[in-house]
Scaffold this motif. Structure first.
Motif, PDB file in Angstrom:
ATOM      1  N   ARG A  65       0.830  -1.209   0.000  1.00  0.00           N
ATOM      2  CA  ARG A  65       0.000   0.000   0.000  1.00  0.00           C
ATOM      3  C   ARG A  65       0.862   1.255   0.000  1.00  0.00           C
ATOM      4  NH1 ARG A  65      -3.393  -2.463   4.830  1.00  0.00           N
ATOM      5  NH2 ARG A  65      -4.774  -3.821   3.676  1.00  0.00           N
ATOM      6  N   CYS A  66       1.848   1.305   0.890  1.00  0.00           N
ATOM      7  CA  CYS A  66       2.741   2.472   0.960  1.00  0.00           C
ATOM      8  C   CYS A  66       3.565   2.606  -0.315  1.00  0.00           C
ATOM      9  CB  CYS A  66       3.658   2.370   2.171  1.00  0.00           C
ATOM     10  SG  CYS A  66       2.822   2.626   3.738  1.00  0.00           S
ATOM     11  N   ALA A  67       4.017   1.489  -0.835  1.00  0.00           N
ATOM     12  CA  ALA A  67       4.805   1.519  -2.068  1.00  0.00           C
ATOM     13  C   ALA A  67       3.965   2.016  -3.234  1.00  0.00           C
ATOM     14  CB  ALA A  67       5.360   0.126  -2.371  1.00  0.00           C
ATOM     15  N   THR A  68       2.717   1.593  -3.294  1.00  0.00           N
ATOM     16  CA  THR A  68       1.824   2.050  -4.356  1.00  0.00           C
ATOM     17  C   THR A  68       1.595   3.550  -4.251  1.00  0.00           C
ATOM     18  OG1 THR A  68       0.737  -0.104  -4.417  1.00  0.00           O
ATOM     19  CG2 THR A  68      -0.458   1.744  -5.384  1.00  0.00           C
ATOM     20  N   ALA A  69       1.386   4.037  -3.034  1.00  0.00           N
ATOM     21  CA  ALA A  69       1.197   5.480  -2.828  1.00  0.00           C
ATOM     22  C   ALA A  69       2.440   6.255  -3.249  1.00  0.00           C
ATOM     23  CB  ALA A  69       0.856   5.761  -1.366  1.00  0.00           C
ATOM     24  N   ALA A  70       3.615   5.708  -2.956  1.00  0.00           N
ATOM     25  CA  ALA A  70       4.868   6.379  -3.333  1.00  0.00           C
ATOM     26  C   ALA A  70       5.044   6.425  -4.844  1.00  0.00           C
ATOM     27  CB  ALA A  70       6.052   5.675  -2.677  1.00  0.00           C
TER      28      ALA A  70
ATOM     29  N   MET B  63       0.171  10.431 -10.276  1.00  0.00           N
ATOM     30  CA  MET B  63      -1.101   9.728 -10.441  1.00  0.00           C
ATOM     31  C   MET B  63      -1.943   9.851  -9.175  1.00  0.00           C
ATOM     32  SD  MET B  63       0.335   6.244 -12.204  1.00  0.00           S
ATOM     33  CE  MET B  63      -1.275   5.532 -12.428  1.00  0.00           C
ATOM     34  N   GLU B  64      -3.242   9.788  -9.337  1.00  0.00           N
ATOM     35  CA  GLU B  64      -4.139   9.766  -8.188  1.00  0.00           C
ATOM     36  C   GLU B  64      -4.152   8.345  -7.635  1.00  0.00           C
ATOM     37  OE1 GLU B  64      -8.820  10.467  -7.048  1.00  0.00           O
ATOM     38  OE2 GLU B  64      -8.082  11.152  -8.988  1.00  0.00           O
ATOM     39  N   CYS B  65      -4.109   8.215  -6.310  1.00  0.00           N
ATOM     40  CA  CYS B  65      -4.065   6.897  -5.683  1.00  0.00           C
ATOM     41  C   CYS B  65      -5.191   6.776  -4.661  1.00  0.00           C
ATOM     42  CB  CYS B  65      -2.715   6.698  -4.990  1.00  0.00           C
ATOM     43  SG  CYS B  65      -2.525   5.084  -4.220  1.00  0.00           S
ATOM     44  N   VAL B  66      -5.940   5.690  -4.745  1.00  0.00           N
ATOM     45  CA  VAL B  66      -6.997   5.398  -3.784  1.00  0.00           C
ATOM     46  C   VAL B  66      -6.668   4.048  -3.161  1.00  0.00           C
ATOM     47  CG1 VAL B  66      -9.460   5.057  -3.436  1.00  0.00           C
ATOM     48  CG2 VAL B  66      -8.669   6.648  -5.187  1.00  0.00           C
ATOM     49  N   VAL B  67      -6.530   4.024  -1.825  1.00  0.00           N
ATOM     50  CA  VAL B  67      -6.208   2.801  -1.097  1.00  0.00           C
ATOM     51  C   VAL B  67      -7.413   2.417  -0.250  1.00  0.00           C
ATOM     52  CG1 VAL B  67      -4.668   1.745   0.599  1.00  0.00           C
ATOM     53  CG2 VAL B  67      -3.770   3.424  -1.012  1.00  0.00           C
ATOM     54  N   TYR B  68      -7.862   1.181  -0.385  1.00  0.00           N
ATOM     55  CA  TYR B  68      -8.991   0.678   0.390  1.00  0.00           C
ATOM     56  C   TYR B  68      -8.471  -0.209   1.508  1.00  0.00           C
ATOM     57  CZ  TYR B  68     -11.831   2.371  -3.436  1.00  0.00           C
ATOM     58  OH  TYR B  68     -12.420   3.172  -4.372  1.00  0.00           O
ATOM     59  N   MET B  69      -8.907   0.093   2.740  1.00  0.00           N
ATOM     60  CA  MET B  69      -8.485  -0.677   3.906  1.00  0.00           C
ATOM     61  C   MET B  69      -9.686  -0.903   4.811  1.00  0.00           C
ATOM     62  SD  MET B  69      -5.020   1.414   4.931  1.00  0.00           S
ATOM     63  CE  MET B  69      -4.510   0.289   6.200  1.00  0.00           C
TER      64      MET B  69
ATOM     65  N   VAL C  19      -1.044   4.920   7.451  1.00  0.00           N
ATOM     66  CA  VAL C  19      -2.128   5.680   6.827  1.00  0.00           C
ATOM     67  C   VAL C  19      -1.708   7.142   6.685  1.00  0.00           C
ATOM     68  CG1 VAL C  19      -4.493   6.504   7.132  1.00  0.00           C
ATOM     69  CG2 VAL C  19      -3.950   4.114   7.581  1.00  0.00           C
ATOM     70  N   SER C  20      -1.083   7.684   7.730  1.00  0.00           N
ATOM     71  CA  SER C  20      -0.592   9.068   7.658  1.00  0.00           C
ATOM     72  C   SER C  20       0.444   9.225   6.555  1.00  0.00           C
ATOM     73  CB  SER C  20       0.021   9.480   8.997  1.00  0.00           C
ATOM     74  OG  SER C  20      -0.955   9.505   9.988  1.00  0.00           O
ATOM     75  N   ARG C  21       1.346   8.259   6.449  1.00  0.00           N
ATOM     76  CA  ARG C  21       2.384   8.308   5.407  1.00  0.00           C
ATOM     77  C   ARG C  21       1.764   8.295   4.016  1.00  0.00           C
ATOM     78  NH1 ARG C  21       5.553   3.700   6.549  1.00  0.00           N
ATOM     79  NH2 ARG C  21       6.154   4.869   8.377  1.00  0.00           N
ATOM     80  N   MET C  22       0.757   7.435   3.821  1.00  0.00           N
ATOM     81  CA  MET C  22       0.106   7.360   2.513  1.00  0.00           C
ATOM     82  C   MET C  22      -0.608   8.667   2.189  1.00  0.00           C
ATOM     83  SD  MET C  22      -1.308   3.456   2.257  1.00  0.00           S
ATOM     84  CE  MET C  22      -1.975   3.323   3.897  1.00  0.00           C
ATOM     85  N   ARG C  23      -1.249   9.256   3.194  1.00  0.00           N
ATOM     86  CA  ARG C  23      -1.949  10.536   2.972  1.00  0.00           C
ATOM     87  C   ARG C  23      -0.970  11.659   2.663  1.00  0.00           C
ATOM     88  NH1 ARG C  23      -6.564   9.504   7.504  1.00  0.00           N
ATOM     89  NH2 ARG C  23      -8.021   8.481   6.107  1.00  0.00           N
ATOM     90  N   ILE C  24       0.185  11.660   3.330  1.00  0.00           N
ATOM     91  CA  ILE C  24       1.218  12.660   3.037  1.00  0.00           C
ATOM     92  C   ILE C  24       1.676  12.529   1.586  1.00  0.00           C
ATOM     93  CG2 ILE C  24       3.637  13.264   3.513  1.00  0.00           C
ATOM     94  CD1 ILE C  24       2.972  12.664   6.495  1.00  0.00           C
TER      95      ILE C  24
END
Length: 69
Positions: A16-21, A28-34, A46-51
């Motif tokens: 998930r974090c790697a995809t966000a990075a 690209m826009e990234c949407v992560v479902y958890m 979650v904070s890291r992905m949002r950053i």
């Protein structure tokens, strides 16, 4: 590259974090479902992905009755 959005639903926490990075790197826009429990337990990730610009959304599971299978 034509697609500008990526949705990620995976049991792998590091993916998930790697995809966000990767999405942040390529604009690209990234949407992560958890699951809601995962969001609470993994608040730092979650904070890291949002950053990184990812949108983190709650994934709800739907139970299927055995008669419907």
């Amino acid at each position: 590259m034509e697609g500008r959005e990526l949705s990620k639903n995976s049991g792998s926490r590091s993916a998930r974090c790697a995809t966000a990075a990767v999405c942040a790197r390529f604009g690209m826009e990234c949407v992560v479902y958890m699951g809601s429990g995962d969001i609470q337990r993994q608040a730092a990730k979650v904070s890291r992905m949002r950053i990184l610009g990812a949108k983190v959304r709650i994934a709800f599971t739907v139970r299927v009755a055995s008669a419907d299978k």
